[in-house]
Design a protein around this motif. Structure first.
Motif, PDB file in Angstrom:
ATOM      1  N   ASN A 141      17.658   0.790 162.991  1.00  0.00           N
ATOM      2  CA  ASN A 141      19.124   1.287 163.369  1.00  0.00           C
ATOM      3  C   ASN A 141      19.202   2.600 162.975  1.00  0.00           C
ATOM      4  OD1 ASN A 141      19.124   0.907 160.616  1.00  0.00           O
ATOM      5  ND2 ASN A 141      20.730  -0.277 160.458  1.00  0.00           N
ATOM      6  N   ASP A 142      17.976   3.390 162.976  1.00  0.00           N
ATOM      7  CA  ASP A 142      17.939   5.063 162.650  1.00  0.00           C
ATOM      8  C   ASP A 142      18.109   5.839 163.783  1.00  0.00           C
ATOM      9  OD1 ASP A 142      15.567   4.442 163.393  1.00  0.00           O
ATOM     10  OD2 ASP A 142      14.513   5.359 161.687  1.00  0.00           O
ATOM     11  N   HIS A 143      18.424   5.333 164.941  1.00  0.00           N
ATOM     12  CA  HIS A 143      18.406   6.211 166.031  1.00  0.00           C
ATOM     13  C   HIS A 143      19.692   7.051 166.034  1.00  0.00           C
ATOM     14  CE1 HIS A 143      19.712   7.075 170.269  1.00  0.00           C
ATOM     15  NE2 HIS A 143      18.543   7.392 169.989  1.00  0.00           N
ATOM     16  N   ARG A 144      19.451   8.433 166.430  1.00  0.00           N
ATOM     17  CA  ARG A 144      20.720   9.220 166.678  1.00  0.00           C
ATOM     18  C   ARG A 144      20.527   9.921 167.698  1.00  0.00           C
ATOM     19  NH1 ARG A 144      22.160   6.143 163.209  1.00  0.00           N
ATOM     20  NH2 ARG A 144      23.041   6.289 161.119  1.00  0.00           N
ATOM     21  N   SER A 145      21.544  10.130 168.556  1.00  0.00           N
ATOM     22  CA  SER A 145      21.552  11.135 169.764  1.00  0.00           C
ATOM     23  C   SER A 145      21.997  12.393 169.508  1.00  0.00           C
ATOM     24  CB  SER A 145      22.379  10.476 170.906  1.00  0.00           C
ATOM     25  OG  SER A 145      22.663  11.297 172.049  1.00  0.00           O
ATOM     26  N   ILE A 146      21.467  13.463 169.755  1.00  0.00           N
ATOM     27  CA  ILE A 146      21.692  14.848 169.583  1.00  0.00           C
ATOM     28  C   ILE A 146      23.026  15.121 170.077  1.00  0.00           C
ATOM     29  CG2 ILE A 146      20.565  15.947 171.370  1.00  0.00           C
ATOM     30  CD1 ILE A 146      20.978  17.453 167.985  1.00  0.00           C
ATOM     31  N   ASN A 147      23.366  14.475 171.267  1.00  0.00           N
ATOM     32  CA  ASN A 147      24.623  14.592 171.950  1.00  0.00           C
ATOM     33  C   ASN A 147      25.666  13.934 170.883  1.00  0.00           C
ATOM     34  OD1 ASN A 147      22.495  13.663 173.928  1.00  0.00           O
ATOM     35  ND2 ASN A 147      23.921  15.279 175.140  1.00  0.00           N
ATOM     36  N   ASP A 148      25.499  12.992 170.338  1.00  0.00           N
ATOM     37  CA  ASP A 148      26.775  12.518 169.447  1.00  0.00           C
ATOM     38  C   ASP A 148      26.693  13.378 168.131  1.00  0.00           C
ATOM     39  OD1 ASP A 148      26.908  10.609 171.110  1.00  0.00           O
ATOM     40  OD2 ASP A 148      25.485   9.118 170.288  1.00  0.00           O
ATOM     41  N   GLU A 149      25.569  13.928 167.868  1.00  0.00           N
ATOM     42  CA  GLU A 149      25.607  14.715 166.529  1.00  0.00           C
ATOM     43  C   GLU A 149      26.509  15.803 166.811  1.00  0.00           C
ATOM     44  OE1 GLU A 149      24.295  13.847 163.369  1.00  0.00           O
ATOM     45  OE2 GLU A 149      24.548  11.649 164.363  1.00  0.00           O
ATOM     46  N   LEU A 150      26.284  16.513 168.054  1.00  0.00           N
ATOM     47  CA  LEU A 150      26.780  17.732 168.154  1.00  0.00           C
ATOM     48  C   LEU A 150      28.271  17.773 168.479  1.00  0.00           C
ATOM     49  CD1 LEU A 150      24.060  19.401 170.762  1.00  0.00           C
ATOM     50  CD2 LEU A 150      24.440  20.118 168.367  1.00  0.00           C
ATOM     51  N   LEU A 151      28.640  16.250 169.002  1.00  0.00           N
ATOM     52  CA  LEU A 151      30.168  15.994 169.195  1.00  0.00           C
ATOM     53  C   LEU A 151      30.953  16.085 168.074  1.00  0.00           C
ATOM     54  CD1 LEU A 151      32.260  15.728 171.567  1.00  0.00           C
ATOM     55  CD2 LEU A 151      31.651  13.321 171.202  1.00  0.00           C
ATOM     56  N   ALA A 152      30.148  15.530 166.892  1.00  0.00           N
ATOM     57  CA  ALA A 152      30.632  15.340 165.663  1.00  0.00           C
ATOM     58  C   ALA A 152      31.028  16.454 165.097  1.00  0.00           C
ATOM     59  CB  ALA A 152      29.828  14.383 164.640  1.00  0.00           C
ATOM     60  N   VAL A 153      30.082  17.583 165.200  1.00  0.00           N
ATOM     61  CA  VAL A 153      30.449  18.854 164.518  1.00  0.00           C
ATOM     62  C   VAL A 153      31.200  20.006 165.571  1.00  0.00           C
ATOM     63  CG1 VAL A 153      28.562  18.469 163.019  1.00  0.00           C
ATOM     64  CG2 VAL A 153      28.252  19.869 164.880  1.00  0.00           C
ATOM     65  N   TYR A 154      31.583  19.612 166.355  1.00  0.00           N
ATOM     66  CA  TYR A 154      32.051  20.777 167.509  1.00  0.00           C
ATOM     67  C   TYR A 154      33.306  21.295 166.906  1.00  0.00           C
ATOM     68  CZ  TYR A 154      33.923  22.526 172.033  1.00  0.00           C
ATOM     69  OH  TYR A 154      33.934  23.449 172.923  1.00  0.00           O
ATOM     70  N   ASP A 155      34.167  20.961 166.467  1.00  0.00           N
ATOM     71  CA  ASP A 155      35.260  21.278 165.799  1.00  0.00           C
ATOM     72  C   ASP A 155      35.281  22.013 164.550  1.00  0.00           C
ATOM     73  OD1 ASP A 155      36.823  20.927 168.144  1.00  0.00           O
ATOM     74  OD2 ASP A 155      37.328  18.508 167.516  1.00  0.00           O
ATOM     75  N   ASP A 156      34.012  21.985 163.836  1.00  0.00           N
ATOM     76  CA  ASP A 156      33.794  22.508 162.535  1.00  0.00           C
ATOM     77  C   ASP A 156      34.367  23.930 162.220  1.00  0.00           C
ATOM     78  OD1 ASP A 156      32.976  19.893 162.202  1.00  0.00           O
ATOM     79  OD2 ASP A 156      31.068  20.438 161.257  1.00  0.00           O
ATOM     80  N   PRO A 157      34.135  24.885 163.168  1.00  0.00           N
ATOM     81  CA  PRO A 157      34.649  26.261 162.746  1.00  0.00           C
ATOM     82  C   PRO A 157      36.125  26.385 162.657  1.00  0.00           C
ATOM     83  CG  PRO A 157      32.836  26.244 164.695  1.00  0.00           C
ATOM     84  CD  PRO A 157      33.312  24.868 164.373  1.00  0.00           C
ATOM     85  N   TRP A 158      36.817  25.241 163.408  1.00  0.00           N
ATOM     86  CA  TRP A 158      38.534  25.404 163.340  1.00  0.00           C
ATOM     87  C   TRP A 158      38.927  24.490 162.383  1.00  0.00           C
ATOM     88  CZ3 TRP A 158      35.100  25.196 167.811  1.00  0.00           C
ATOM     89  CH2 TRP A 158      35.059  26.423 168.365  1.00  0.00           C
ATOM     90  N   CYS A 159      38.164  23.755 161.684  1.00  0.00           N
ATOM     91  CA  CYS A 159      38.878  22.640 160.605  1.00  0.00           C
ATOM     92  C   CYS A 159      38.097  22.965 159.447  1.00  0.00           C
ATOM     93  CB  CYS A 159      38.371  21.195 161.472  1.00  0.00           C
ATOM     94  SG  CYS A 159      39.132  20.939 163.108  1.00  0.00           S
ATOM     95  N   GLU A 160      39.141  22.601 158.449  1.00  0.00           N
ATOM     96  CA  GLU A 160      38.732  22.798 157.229  1.00  0.00           C
ATOM     97  C   GLU A 160      37.828  21.679 156.903  1.00  0.00           C
ATOM     98  OE1 GLU A 160      40.631  23.129 152.553  1.00  0.00           O
ATOM     99  OE2 GLU A 160      42.026  22.984 154.355  1.00  0.00           O
ATOM    100  N   ALA A 161      36.782  21.826 155.999  1.00  0.00           N
ATOM    101  CA  ALA A 161      35.655  21.136 155.833  1.00  0.00           C
ATOM    102  C   ALA A 161      36.222  20.189 154.883  1.00  0.00           C
ATOM    103  CB  ALA A 161      34.417  21.424 155.555  1.00  0.00           C
ATOM    104  N   LYS A 162      35.818  18.631 155.113  1.00  0.00           N
ATOM    105  CA  LYS A 162      36.288  17.841 154.132  1.00  0.00           C
ATOM    106  C   LYS A 162      34.781  17.514 153.346  1.00  0.00           C
ATOM    107  CE  LYS A 162      39.862  15.294 156.472  1.00  0.00           C
ATOM    108  NZ  LYS A 162      40.296  13.875 156.941  1.00  0.00           N
ATOM    109  N   GLN A 163      34.651  17.922 152.081  1.00  0.00           N
ATOM    110  CA  GLN A 163      33.519  17.718 151.290  1.00  0.00           C
ATOM    111  C   GLN A 163      33.484  16.468 150.936  1.00  0.00           C
ATOM    112  OE1 GLN A 163      31.097  20.098 151.017  1.00  0.00           O
ATOM    113  NE2 GLN A 163      32.554  21.623 151.774  1.00  0.00           N
ATOM    114  N   PRO A 164      32.026  15.678 151.168  1.00  0.00           N
ATOM    115  CA  PRO A 164      31.829  14.402 150.750  1.00  0.00           C
ATOM    116  C   PRO A 164      32.096  14.283 149.393  1.00  0.00           C
ATOM    117  CG  PRO A 164      29.793  15.469 151.531  1.00  0.00           C
ATOM    118  CD  PRO A 164      30.868  16.229 151.708  1.00  0.00           C
TER     119      PRO A 164
END
Length: 430
Positions: A141-164
């Protein structure tokens, strides 16, 4: 073990299936974790029994011989005596290896079935390949699509980062370097004997507990009651010598403070395992159980210490290979459970021969692959350790490796009489 990884006979597989079912009966929470499905079992009654066990567990009921008898027909499984017999095969600490055995054998059977059917029905080659690939997805269950990963970070430059969230140490300079202990990271804290590494570990465990983490301590060297005394002494500021007989040696003021200290420690929810012979698989089994018992807290694991962990193989007495296997297992545990793992280690005597006795990574005893596997390495140094005339209680935490940040030296204050760690400005931590 080799024999457990290569399945050639039905008795071996049958034992693995029995051991899995027995482990489920003994530790019901494993039914929630397992990727094994009823159809993965080769024996028909085992498939029926697992299906029934999963059904009972999904109803938030205990899975045992009583509920199995009430819910189904025990004669189908060979009677209640057979269900009870399965418990004798239970070994939750080896649960993951039994899963691998059952899955591997199922894959071999499925492969034969697919190829037989493909020949009989004259499948196209792409259909054969697709069927084999789908079969091999079991427990992957370790498969990740680059499309999904890029979509997850698409808004990062305009949103305040939530630090884990991370487990902060409460030592300002150390947290500035590390930003706390990260999920999935293996941290090695190494020092010479009596340098204070156990007290550092207990300090970190308390801080994590007060931040609503679940500190799980595997103390392979010191019994739980001694660990408890150290925690009380460092939290209450009591001289450890007085802890041998608090009734005789504590002052009235300290006795009046006693219940407050115990109440404060109780908030940490620290869990102690003090068995002397523990392997990484044993620790994984115990950690998994703690996660299910405390679902509202993120675990953080502390181990004292690396050289006392039991390897799965002796490697002909080769200590480097033993430690290498263990360090890889610890890193895998951090990653698989997505939690920080902090392990203490001893430094060898070579550091004593140098003019400057500050340690380096190469001083770790039987280092093997430790340097490679660790995400962070912190080496402890106290000048007072080598020169008793020195009054300075400074403790240096030398960060020699840090995958998530810079390296450098953090400073703290160590009271060797109480075991208390304070910030460099003598302020108490969290």
């Amino acid at each position: 073990m080799k024999s457990e990884q290569t399945i050639g006979t039905m008795p071996q597989l049958c034992l693995a299936e029995k051991a899995l079912l027995g482990s489920f009966l003994k530790e019901n929470h494993l039914l929630q974790d397992t990727s094994i499905l009823p159809e993965h079992f080769a024996e028909g009654r085992h498939r029926l029994l697992l299906r029934l066990m999963k059904k009972i567990h999904s109803q938030s009921r205990a899975v045992d011989s009583v509920t199995i008898a009430l819910e189904g027909d025990p004669e189908i499984f060979g009677g209640l005596s057979y269900v009870q017999e399965l418990l004798s095969y239970a070994n939750p600490e080896r649960y993951e290896s039994y899963e691998d055995i059952v899955l591997e054998d199922w894959k071999q059977r499925e492969k034969k079935n697919i190829l037989t059917l493909a020949v009989k029905e004259e499948w196209a080659m792409d259909r054969v390949i697709s069927a084999l690939q789908n079969m091999n997805q079991a427990k992957i269950n370790d498969h990740r699509s680059i499309n999904d990963e890029l979509l997850a970070v698409y808004d990062d430059p305009w949103c305040e980062a939530k630090q884990p969230p991370t487990a902060l140490s409460g030592i300002a300079q150390l947290d500035a370097f590390t930003n706390g202990f990260q999920d999935g990271d293996l941290t090695i804290i190494a020092a010479r004997p009596s340098m204070g590494k156990t007290d550092v570990m207990l300090h970190l465990a308390k801080q994590a507990g007060w931040q609503r983490y679940l500190p799980v301590i595997f103390s392979l060297e010191m019994p739980a009651h001694n660990i408890t005394k150290r925690l009380i002494a460092s939290t209450g500021g009591f001289n450890r010598a007085k802890m041998r007989d608090p009734y005789q040696h504590l002052t009235e003021a300290q006795k009046n403070h006693w219940s407050t200290v115990l109440g404060r420690l109780n908030e940490t929810e620290i869990q102690l395992f003090d068995g002397s012979s523990q392997s990484v698989p044993m620790m994984r089994a115990k950690l998994r159980k703690m996660i299910h018992e405390f679902p509202d807290r993120k675990p953080i694991v502390f181990i004292d210490y690396l050289g006392l962990i039991t390897p799965n193989d002796t490697y002909g007495g080769n200590a480097n290979q033993q430690i290498g296997e263990i360090s890889k297992g610890l890193k895998a545990m951090a990653k698989d459970f997505n939690c920080p793992v902090v392990c203490l280690a001893q430094l060898n005597r070579s550091v004593e021969q140098r003019q400057d006795k500050r340690p380096s990574m190469s001083d770790i005893r039987d280092s093997g692959c430790v340097e490679q596997d660790a995400d962070m390495m912190i080496l402890l140094y106290r000048e007072k350790y080598y020169d008793r005339s020195v009054k300075n209680p400074a403790l240096e935490l030398i960060i020699t490796k840090n995958r998530n940040g810079p390296v450098g030296t953090a400073h703290a204050v160590y009271n060797e009489n109480t075991g208390e760690i304070k910030d460099a400005d003598h302020q108490r931590a969290i």
